[in-house]
Write an enzyme that holds these catalytic residues in place. Sequence first.
Site, PDB file in Angstrom:
ATOM      1  N   TYR A 244      -1.757  -0.563  10.213  1.00 12.30           N
ATOM      2  CA  TYR A 244      -1.974  -0.934   8.798  1.00 12.30           C
ATOM      3  C   TYR A 244      -0.721  -0.604   7.989  1.00 12.30           C
ATOM      4  O   TYR A 244      -0.203  -1.443   7.241  1.00 12.30           O
ATOM      5  CB  TYR A 244      -3.188  -0.173   8.246  1.00 12.30           C
TER       6      TYR A 244
ATOM      7  N   SER B 179       0.838  -1.195   0.000  1.00  6.23           N
ATOM      8  CA  SER B 179       0.000   0.000   0.000  1.00  6.23           C
ATOM      9  C   SER B 179       0.877   1.250   0.000  1.00  6.23           C
ATOM     10  O   SER B 179       1.995   1.234   0.525  1.00  6.23           O
ATOM     11  CB  SER B 179      -0.873   0.026   1.254  1.00  6.23           C
TER      12      SER B 179
HETATM   13  N1  LIG Z   1      -8.537  -0.009  -2.073  1.00  4.71           N
HETATM   14  C1  LIG Z   1      -7.450   0.702  -1.899  1.00  4.71           C
HETATM   15  O1  LIG Z   1      -7.424   1.922  -2.106  1.00  4.71           O
HETATM   16  C2  LIG Z   1      -6.166   0.046  -1.439  1.00  4.71           C
HETATM   17  C3  LIG Z   1      -5.049   0.874  -1.250  1.00  4.71           C
HETATM   18  C4  LIG Z   1      -3.863   0.305  -0.833  1.00  4.71           C
HETATM   19  C5  LIG Z   1      -3.775  -1.056  -0.623  1.00  4.71           C
HETATM   20  N2  LIG Z   1      -4.865  -1.844  -0.816  1.00  4.71           N
HETATM   21  C6  LIG Z   1      -4.690  -3.265  -0.566  1.00  4.71           C
HETATM   22  O2  LIG Z   1      -5.171  -4.023  -1.654  1.00  4.71           O
HETATM   23  C7  LIG Z   1      -5.692  -5.263  -1.185  1.00  4.71           C
HETATM   24  C8  LIG Z   1      -7.109  -5.441  -1.717  1.00  4.71           C
HETATM   25  O3  LIG Z   1      -7.907  -4.397  -1.182  1.00  4.71           O
HETATM   26  P1  LIG Z   1      -9.384  -4.069  -1.698  1.00  4.71           P
HETATM   27  O4  LIG Z   1      -9.501  -2.610  -1.743  1.00  4.71           O
HETATM   28  O5  LIG Z   1      -9.709  -4.896  -2.877  1.00  4.71           O
HETATM   29  O6  LIG Z   1     -10.202  -4.561  -0.401  1.00  4.71           O
HETATM   30  P2  LIG Z   1     -11.462  -5.501  -0.261  1.00  4.71           P
HETATM   31  O7  LIG Z   1     -11.880  -5.337   1.161  1.00  4.71           O
HETATM   32  O8  LIG Z   1     -12.437  -5.226  -1.347  1.00  4.71           O
HETATM   33  O9  LIG Z   1     -10.851  -6.963  -0.480  1.00  4.71           O
HETATM   34  C9  LIG Z   1     -10.092  -7.596   0.488  1.00  4.71           C
HETATM   35  C10 LIG Z   1     -10.484  -9.056   0.505  1.00  4.71           C
HETATM   36  O10 LIG Z   1      -9.667  -9.742   1.473  1.00  4.71           O
HETATM   37  C11 LIG Z   1     -10.462 -10.732   2.063  1.00  4.71           C
HETATM   38  N3  LIG Z   1      -9.908 -11.157   3.360  1.00  4.71           N
HETATM   39  C12 LIG Z   1      -9.843 -10.431   4.505  1.00  4.71           C
HETATM   40  N4  LIG Z   1      -9.295 -11.177   5.482  1.00  4.71           N
HETATM   41  C13 LIG Z   1      -8.996 -12.391   4.940  1.00  4.71           C
HETATM   42  C14 LIG Z   1      -8.434 -13.581   5.451  1.00  4.71           C
HETATM   43  N5  LIG Z   1      -8.067 -13.695   6.732  1.00  4.71           N
HETATM   44  N6  LIG Z   1      -8.261 -14.631   4.617  1.00  4.71           N
HETATM   45  C15 LIG Z   1      -8.658 -14.556   3.321  1.00  4.71           C
HETATM   46  N7  LIG Z   1      -9.223 -13.453   2.787  1.00  4.71           N
HETATM   47  C16 LIG Z   1      -9.387 -12.377   3.587  1.00  4.71           C
HETATM   48  C17 LIG Z   1     -11.837 -10.081   2.218  1.00  4.71           C
HETATM   49  O11 LIG Z   1     -12.858 -11.053   2.399  1.00  4.71           O
HETATM   50  C18 LIG Z   1     -11.943  -9.298   0.916  1.00  4.71           C
HETATM   51  O12 LIG Z   1     -12.617 -10.029  -0.090  1.00  4.71           O
HETATM   52  C19 LIG Z   1      -5.611  -5.225   0.333  1.00  4.71           C
HETATM   53  O13 LIG Z   1      -4.460  -5.908   0.760  1.00  4.71           O
HETATM   54  C20 LIG Z   1      -5.475  -3.744   0.636  1.00  4.71           C
HETATM   55  O14 LIG Z   1      -4.803  -3.493   1.855  1.00  4.71           O
HETATM   56  C21 LIG Z   1      -6.048  -1.331  -1.220  1.00  4.71           C
END
Ligand SMILES: NC(=O)c1ccc[n+]([C@@H]2O[C@H](COP(=O)([O-])OP(=O)(O)OC[C@H]3O[C@@H](n4cnc5c(N)ncnc54)[C@H](O)[C@@H]3O)[C@@H](O)[C@H]2O)c1
Length: 252
Positions: A159, A144
């Site tokens: 985080y 991230s």
């Molecule tokens: N959306 C953003 O702006 C953003 C920015 C920086 C980083 N990220 C990172 O990208 C990745 C995806 O994020 P997103 O925005 O698609 O979020 P999201 O919440 O839509 O997807 C995350 C998924 O992880 C799954 N999950 C959570 N805990 C789990 C576990 N213990 N075992 C298996 N699955 C699990 C959830 O069920 C969910 O489907 C994450 O790692 C997040 O930290 C996202």
Amino acid sequence: MLLDNHVCIVVGSGSPRGIGYAAARMLASHGAKVVASDIQMTDDLAEAIDASAGGRKAVTGIACDITIMAHCEALVAQALDRFGRVDCLINSAGIVESIPFSAIDDRAFDRMMGVNLKGTFNLCKAVLPVMKTQGRGSIINMSSLAAQRGGGLVGGAHYAASKGGVLSLTKSIAREYGAFGVRANAICPAMIETEMLDGLSGERQKAIIDQIPLRRLGTADEVAGACLFLASDLGGFVTGATIDVNGGNHIH
Ligand SMILES: NC(=O)c1ccc[n+]([C@@H]2O[C@H](COP(=O)([O-])OP(=O)(O)OC[C@H]3O[C@@H](n4cnc5c(N)ncnc54)[C@H](O)[C@@H]3O)[C@@H](O)[C@H]2O)c1
């Protein structure tokens, strides 16, 4: 197609608006056989991903809680059993919590580290022996922007620290496993329109967008595009890299 004969495990693909879901769809639509996994994965979800990728019956759903090593091992074993190899692992599972440093207690810290950092470690640990034996593999871990700038947008210090750990882990794997043909890269997304941003007020979102050179939020497909590059031979000489998908939000 770019990913013909590739077997890809995409973890964190259970949220229809999420990055993992978009990556699973994109990889499947470029010819990969995809094992879509998530703590909340169901057959219906896997079928929906498959349908959105052209309905080639290329997507298999397997539930996995990445905090449990045995789940991660079983996930890789089932993928191997079914397809005989694993060319790519994308770890997009993660959680976020936006609280100030003073509010992070033991439980919150351990939970964050358990999912984001230890979960990533568990998945890598489970898949690396397979990739080493194959002499080929690509690991893509979702970090991230929070890791690079010290939080401050979405997500607290715990985080940001967990995602900083993901960066270090990924670089170490790249160094240690490069000689075996295994690549490991991290993606640092920021402000991608998924459920993770749902807690942000419209006002706060606008203030952040005003600071982004491209003046908009990113899409899950735009992160999936970076995954496609790293999963395929287009990214064949790229390892240990950190790919920013942030609209210019952080320019080094
Ligand atoms: N959306 C953003 O702006 C953003 C920015 C920086 C980083 N990220 C990172 O990208 C990745 C995806 O994020 P997103 O925005 O698609 O979020 P999201 O919440 O839509 O997807 C995350 C998924 O992880 C799954 N999950 C959570 N805990 C789990 C576990 N213990 N075992 C298996 N699955 C699990 C959830 O069920 C969910 O489907 C994450 O790692 C997040 O930290 C996202």
